[in-house]
Enzyme design. Structure first.
Site, PDB file in Angstrom:
ATOM      1  N   ASP A 128     -27.192  -0.432  23.990  1.00 18.58           N
ATOM      2  CA  ASP A 128     -27.654   0.776  24.691  1.00 18.58           C
ATOM      3  C   ASP A 128     -27.777   0.532  26.199  1.00 18.58           C
ATOM      4  O   ASP A 128     -28.773   0.905  26.813  1.00 18.58           O
ATOM      5  CB  ASP A 128     -28.988   1.264  24.103  1.00 18.58           C
ATOM      6  CG  ASP A 128     -29.230   2.755  24.373  1.00 18.58           C
ATOM      7  OD1 ASP A 128     -28.283   3.465  24.778  1.00 18.58           O
ATOM      8  OD2 ASP A 128     -30.373   3.213  24.194  1.00 18.58           O
ATOM      9  N   LYS A 130     -27.313   1.251  29.897  1.00 19.63           N
ATOM     10  CA  LYS A 130     -27.156   2.434  30.756  1.00 19.63           C
ATOM     11  C   LYS A 130     -28.173   2.306  31.883  1.00 19.63           C
ATOM     12  O   LYS A 130     -29.106   1.490  31.778  1.00 19.63           O
ATOM     13  CB  LYS A 130     -27.385   3.716  29.953  1.00 19.63           C
ATOM     14  CG  LYS A 130     -28.706   3.745  29.204  1.00 19.63           C
ATOM     15  CD  LYS A 130     -28.887   5.042  28.445  1.00 19.63           C
ATOM     16  CE  LYS A 130     -30.075   4.964  27.515  1.00 19.63           C
ATOM     17  NZ  LYS A 130     -30.332   6.220  26.818  1.00 19.63           N
ATOM     18  N   ASN A 133     -31.877   1.929  31.319  1.00 20.63           N
ATOM     19  CA  ASN A 133     -32.364   0.709  30.678  1.00 20.63           C
ATOM     20  C   ASN A 133     -32.208  -0.520  31.566  1.00 20.63           C
ATOM     21  O   ASN A 133     -32.269  -1.658  31.093  1.00 20.63           O
ATOM     22  CB  ASN A 133     -31.662   0.500  29.333  1.00 20.63           C
ATOM     23  CG  ASN A 133     -32.188   1.463  28.288  1.00 20.63           C
ATOM     24  OD1 ASN A 133     -33.277   2.007  28.450  1.00 20.63           O
ATOM     25  ND2 ASN A 133     -31.423   1.702  27.237  1.00 20.63           N
ATOM     26  N   ASP A 149     -35.187  -2.380  26.842  1.00 20.70           N
ATOM     27  CA  ASP A 149     -34.931  -1.568  25.647  1.00 20.70           C
ATOM     28  C   ASP A 149     -33.963  -2.211  24.651  1.00 20.70           C
ATOM     29  O   ASP A 149     -32.778  -1.898  24.618  1.00 20.70           O
ATOM     30  CB  ASP A 149     -34.460  -0.162  26.021  1.00 20.70           C
ATOM     31  CG  ASP A 149     -34.592   0.789  24.824  1.00 20.70           C
ATOM     32  OD1 ASP A 149     -34.751   0.299  23.687  1.00 20.70           O
ATOM     33  OD2 ASP A 149     -34.528   2.008  25.024  1.00 20.70           O
ATOM     34  N   THR A 168     -25.803   6.179  23.718  1.00 24.19           N
ATOM     35  CA  THR A 168     -25.855   7.269  24.683  1.00 24.19           C
ATOM     36  C   THR A 168     -24.434   7.674  24.991  1.00 24.19           C
ATOM     37  O   THR A 168     -23.613   6.842  25.381  1.00 24.19           O
ATOM     38  CB  THR A 168     -26.609   6.799  25.944  1.00 24.19           C
ATOM     39  OG1 THR A 168     -27.911   6.336  25.533  1.00 24.19           O
ATOM     40  CG2 THR A 168     -26.763   7.917  26.950  1.00 24.19           C
TER      41      THR A 168
HETATM   42  C1  PIT Z   1     -41.296  -0.331  32.165  1.00 20.53           C
HETATM   43  C2  PIT Z   1     -41.836  -1.500  32.674  1.00 20.53           C
HETATM   44  C3  PIT Z   1     -41.776  -2.644  31.909  1.00 20.53           C
HETATM   45  C4  PIT Z   1     -41.218  -2.650  30.661  1.00 20.53           C
HETATM   46  C5  PIT Z   1     -40.697  -1.492  30.147  1.00 20.53           C
HETATM   47  C6  PIT Z   1     -40.726  -0.322  30.884  1.00 20.53           C
HETATM   48  C7  PIT Z   1     -40.111  -1.593  28.829  1.00 20.53           C
HETATM   49  C8  PIT Z   1     -39.528  -0.626  28.196  1.00 20.53           C
HETATM   50  C9  PIT Z   1     -38.945  -0.748  26.898  1.00 20.53           C
HETATM   51  C10 PIT Z   1     -38.793  -1.971  26.247  1.00 20.53           C
HETATM   52  C11 PIT Z   1     -38.210  -2.038  25.008  1.00 20.53           C
HETATM   53  C12 PIT Z   1     -37.791  -0.851  24.402  1.00 20.53           C
HETATM   54  C13 PIT Z   1     -37.960   0.345  25.036  1.00 20.53           C
HETATM   55  C14 PIT Z   1     -38.529   0.386  26.274  1.00 20.53           C
HETATM   56  O1  PIT Z   1     -37.218  -0.913  23.155  1.00 20.53           O
HETATM   57  O2  PIT Z   1     -42.296  -3.793  32.403  1.00 20.53           O
HETATM   58  O3  PIT Z   1     -41.331   0.769  32.926  1.00 20.53           O
HETATM   59  O4  PIT Z   1     -38.030  -3.189  24.313  1.00 20.53           O
END
Ligand code: PIT
Length: 198
Positions: A128, A130, A133, A149, A168
Site C-alpha cells: 500500500d 502511496k 503512507n 501503514d 489504492t
Molecule cells: C503518524 C505519526 C506516526 C505514526 C503514524 C502516523 C502511523 C500510522 C499508521 C501505522 C500503521 C498503520 C496505519 C497507520 O497500519 O508516528 O501521523 O502501522
C-alpha cells in the site's frame, strides 16, 4: 493495558486502519504514536493484526521504516506503540509547496528504495505504498522520509502464493486487479507511480 503506561495527547490520524493517537509515556515522558485496532474476536494466528505485527517486526531496524516499540493485546483491542513521526504526510508536503526540485524527488525516491530493499530482503511486501503512507521526518536540515501503514503487508512464503484484493486504485499493480499472486514487484509498481507523481 497501554493506558496505564501512556497518556493520550492528540489524534494523529484515522482511517481504514483504526485510530492513531500521539501519546506520552508516563515514566519516561517519551512521545510515541499508538495505533489501536479493535476486534470482535480474540486474536489468532493468521489474523490480519498478527500479520501486521510480523511485518512491523521485520521492518524494525531500518531508519526509513516505521519502528514498532511494543504491542499490547487485550481480548478486544490490539495497540501498537510506534515511533512518533512529526513531519506530516509527503502528500500534504507536496501539495503545499510551490516549488519541488528534481533533486528532492531523487532524494525521497532513493530513501524509499533503501527502505524497500531492506523490507524485501526480509521477504515482506508492503502493498500500500502511496504518498499518504510516507511521512516526513525533521532530522536536521535534510528532509527524510519514513514508510508507515503495514496494514496490508504480507510475508512472502516460498511454497505458498499470496493474494491481495485491496490497495489504492492509482497505485495498484496489474496482478492485484487480475487476482494474480503478489510479489516484491507489486511494491515496485507503486514506486513507479510514486516517482512519476513526484
Ligand atoms: C503518524 C505519526 C506516526 C505514526 C503514524 C502516523 C502511523 C500510522 C499508521 C501505522 C500503521 C498503520 C496505519 C497507520 O497500519 O508516528 O501521523 O502501522
Amino acid at each position: 493495558m497501554w493506558r496505564d503506561f501512556y497518556d493520550v495527547e492528540e489524534e494523529l490520524g484515522r482511517g481504514r486502519f483504526g485510530v492513531v493517537v500521539q501519546c506520552v509515556e508516563k515514566a519516561s515522558r517519551r512521545r510515541v504514536a499508538i495505533k489501536m485496532i479493535s476486534r470482535q474476536k480474540p486474536c489468532r494466528e493468521g489474523d490480519t493484526s498478527m500479520r501486521e505485527i510480523e511485518a512491523l517486526q521485520q521492518a524494525s531496524g531500518h531508519p526509513r521504516l516505521l519502528q514498532l516499540i511494543h504491542v499490547f493485546h487485550t481480548e478486544t483491542e490490539t495497540a501498537f506503540v510506534l515511533e512518533l513521526i512529526r513531519g506530516g504526510e509527503l502528500f500534504d508536503y507536496l501539495g503545499q509547496k510551490d516549488t519541488f526540485t528534481e533533486d528532492e524527488a531523487v532524494t525521497f525516491t532513493r530513501q524509499l528504495l533503501d527502505g524497500l530493499a531492506y523490507l524485501h530482503s526480509k521477504k515482506v511486501v508492503h502493498l500500500d505504498l502511496k504518498p499518504e503512507n510516507i511521512l516526513l521526518v525533521e532530522e536536521g536540515s535534510v528532509a527524510s522520509i519514513k514508510v508507515i501503514d503495514f496494514g496490508l503487508a504480507r510475508i512472502l512464503k516460498d511454497n505458498e502464493d499470496q493474494y491481495e484484493a485491496h490497495g489504492t486504485v492509482e497505485f495498484v499493480a496489474p496482478e492485484i486487479v487480475m487476482r494474480f499472486p503478489v510479489s516484491t514487484a507489486t511494491d515496485m509498481w507503486a514506486v513507479g507511480v510514486l516517482t512519476y507523481v513526484l
